[in-house]
Design an enzyme around this catalytic site. Structure first.
Site, PDB file in Angstrom:
ATOM      1  N   SER B 147      42.661  32.610  35.092  1.00 49.76           N
ATOM      2  CA  SER B 147      41.446  32.520  34.873  1.00 49.76           C
ATOM      3  C   SER B 147      41.453  30.864  34.105  1.00 49.76           C
ATOM      4  CB  SER B 147      41.377  33.029  33.946  1.00 49.76           C
ATOM      5  OG  SER B 147      39.609  33.851  34.515  1.00 49.76           O
ATOM      6  N   ASP B 223      39.811  42.362  41.450  1.00 51.17           N
ATOM      7  CA  ASP B 223      39.360  41.531  41.094  1.00 51.17           C
ATOM      8  C   ASP B 223      37.635  41.260  40.522  1.00 51.17           C
ATOM      9  OD1 ASP B 223      38.846  38.867  39.472  1.00 51.17           O
ATOM     10  OD2 ASP B 223      40.200  38.158  39.379  1.00 51.17           O
ATOM     11  N   HIS B 256      41.140  41.364  37.132  1.00 52.98           N
ATOM     12  CA  HIS B 256      41.448  40.041  36.544  1.00 52.98           C
ATOM     13  C   HIS B 256      42.348  40.203  34.698  1.00 52.98           C
ATOM     14  CE1 HIS B 256      40.103  35.889  36.291  1.00 52.98           C
ATOM     15  NE2 HIS B 256      39.511  36.207  34.839  1.00 52.98           N
TER      16      HIS B 256
END
Lengths: 282, 282
Positions: B147, B223, B256
Site C-alpha cells: 500500500s 481491493d 487490500h
C-alpha cells in the site's frame, strides 16, 4: 450463524461468524478457515484454542496456520476464549480471569456459572454447528492450542475419547491445579473443592486413567512461564506411569509468544493431517 | 542502536532496536529478522515498507515473512512508517497523515519538514546503520512493501538506481498524484506545486525516464481501494511506453488486507532471493 467477515487467504476463505450460543447464553464470534479443497468437497478440521486475552481473531491474524491448512486441505475452527458481552461477568483489569480467560471449563460458581461454559461450547455446541453448516467432514476433528488453549486442547481430548483424532499443544498449562493461573481460575469458576478441579486438569485426567491419543507438546526452553505455570514434566511423568505416549519437545531458545507457535504450527498441522488420513506417507 | 526486544523465530532471531535518527531528528524503532544463516556469515536483506497506521511491529507479527526468509537465507529490515514522539507533529485522529503515514518522502513544508524525512531514512541512514552493525552483506539489498509502503518501495528503487537489486509491491499507490491519499500527503508534506510531487510518484518517475529493475506487483481484484487510490494501470502503461518490464498480477478475489500480503509474500521473497543470487535455478 451470521457471517460478519470473509477474506480470501492462500486460495481459501477465512470466514467469521456470530451466533447466539446456547452453551454460553450470549452471542459468540468464531472464525473458520476453509482451504481451497473445501470448494469441491468436505474437509476435516483442526480446532484451535487460543490463550489468555485472545479472541477468535488472534490466531488467524498472527500465527499463519492458514498457509499450512491450505496446503494440507484442513479447515481451522477458531473459537473465542470466553463468553463476551455487557451482560457477561468480567474483571476488566485482569487478562487471566473473566472475559478472554474462560479456561475451557464449565463454571459452577456465581457469578460465572451462567455464561462461562466454554467446555460445552467447544466440545458440543460448536462442532455440531459447524459440521452442519459448513463443508466439514462429520466427526473428522483434531484439536490444538497454545498456553491456556493448550490446556483446553488437552482436557477436551482427554475428557472425550474418540472425539478428536489427535491432539497437540504449545506451551500448555499441563497441571493447572499447581499453577497460579490455574488455581485462580479453578477457584473462581469451580470453587475451592479441589476434587472438582480434576476433570479439567490434564495431568489429573491421565492419573485417573483417561484414555488418550498420543500427546504432542512443544515447549520453549526460554518460556518465561515455564517454571511456575506450565509443569510439562508432571504431565510427561503421568503419561509414563500410564503408558500413554507423550512426545514433549523442548525447543531451545524459544519463548512463550505466538512467534514460537508460528514457528512450529506447520509441523503440528502436518501431524494432525496424518492422523486425519490426509497424508498416508507423512 | 539499543536492542529492545529479541525473539527466536523459525530458527533465527527477530531483533528490535531503538536509535537516535539523524534523518528524522527523533528516536526511531525498527525490527530486523536475521535468518539462521546469519549466525555463520553475512546475508543479503529485503527492506519491507509497511502501510498507513503500521509500525515496525506490524509486518513481523502479521505477515509471516520470517518463515520464507529463514528458508531462503534473507534478512528482513522493517522500519517504522514515520517519525514518532511527542515532539513530532501529528494529527492524532488521522491514519493517513502525520504519525504512521510518513509516505516515504522528505517533507519541505511546515510543520512537517523537521522530522518527516522517511525517504532519507530508508534509503540512506538505515541501510548504512544496519550494514555496519549487523551481519548483512554490504549493498546486497532488495525492497518491497504494501500500500503506502508499496509506493515507498517503488520510489526508493526508481529514485536510486543500483541501490536495490530488485523491487516488488503489494497493492501499491502507483500514481499518488492522482489519488486522494497521495494528494493530501503531498500537499501537506511537499506543498501545492505539483512539480515537486514528481520525484515521489512512481508513474511520474517512469515517465521522466528513471531507470529501474523489472517491477513485480501483486494486486487483489477485490481491493476496496483499487479504483480510487491505487492506479496500477497507469504505472503499467508508463512502463510499457518506456520499455520497463512490469509484471502486474491481478489476484482474483483478494482484498487490500495483510492477509493478501501473507498469501503471496513467499513468492516475493523467492523473487528477491533470486535477484540477490541466493537461488541460481529458481
Amino acid at each position: 450463524m451470521q457471517p460478519i467477515e470473509r477474506i480470501k487467504e492462500f486460495g481459501g476463505w477465512l470466514n467469521r461468524y456470530r451466533h447466539a450460543s446456547t452453551a454460553c447464553g450470549c452471542e459468540m464470534t468464531f472464525s473458520v478457515y476453509l482451504p481451497p479443497q473445501a470448494e469441491t468437497g468436505r474437509v476435516p478440521a483442526v480446532y484451535w484454542l487460543s490463550g489468555f486475552a485472545c479472541t477468535d481473531d488472534s490466531a488467524r491474524t498472527r500465527i499463519g496456520a492458514q498457509r499450512d491448512a491450505a496446503e494440507l486441505g484442513l479447515a481451522l475452527v477458531m473459537p473465542d476464549t470466553s463468553p463476551r458481552g455487557a451482560e457477561v461477568p468480567d474483571l476488566p483489569d485482569r487478562d487471566d480471569l473473566g472475559q478472554g480467560a474462560g479456561f475451557y471449563v464449565n463454571a459452577t460458581q456465581s457469578p460465572w456459572e451462567t455464561h462461562y461454559r466454554m467446555y460445552d461450547y467447544v466440545t458440543r455446541e460448536l462442532p455440531a454447528l459447524v459440521e452442519q453448516e459448513l463443508p466439514l467432514m462429520t466427526g473428522m476433528r483434531s484439536i490444538a492450542g497454545h498456553s491456556m488453549g493448550g490446556h483446553g486442547a488437552l482436557i477436551c481430548a482427554l475428557g472425550n475419547p474418540g472425539m478428536f483424532w489427535s491432539v497437540s499443544a504449545f506451551a500448555p498449562i499441563c497441571n493447572p491445579s499447581l499453577s497460579g493461573w490455574g488455581r485462580q481460575c479453578f477457584s473462581a469458576y469451580l470453587g475451592d473443592n479441589r476434587e472438582n478441579w480434576k476433570d479439567y486438569d490434564a495431568t489429573c485426567l491421565i492419573e485417573s486413567g483417561a484414555s488418550a491419543p498420543p500427546l504432542l507438546i512443544d515447549q520453549g526452553t526460554d518460556d518465561e512461564f515455564l517454571a511456575d505455570q506450565l509443569h510439562p514434566e508432571n504431565l510427561k511423568a503421568a503419561c509414563e506411569r500410564h503408558g500413554i505416549p507423550c512426545n514433549l519437545r523442548m525447543r531451545e531458545g524459544y519463548d512463550h509468544s505466538d512467534r514460537f507457535v508460528a514457528t512450529f504450527i506447520g509441523e503440528h498441522l502436518a501431524y494432525h493431517a496424518k492422523a486425519l488420513g490426509l497424508m498416508r506417507d507423512g
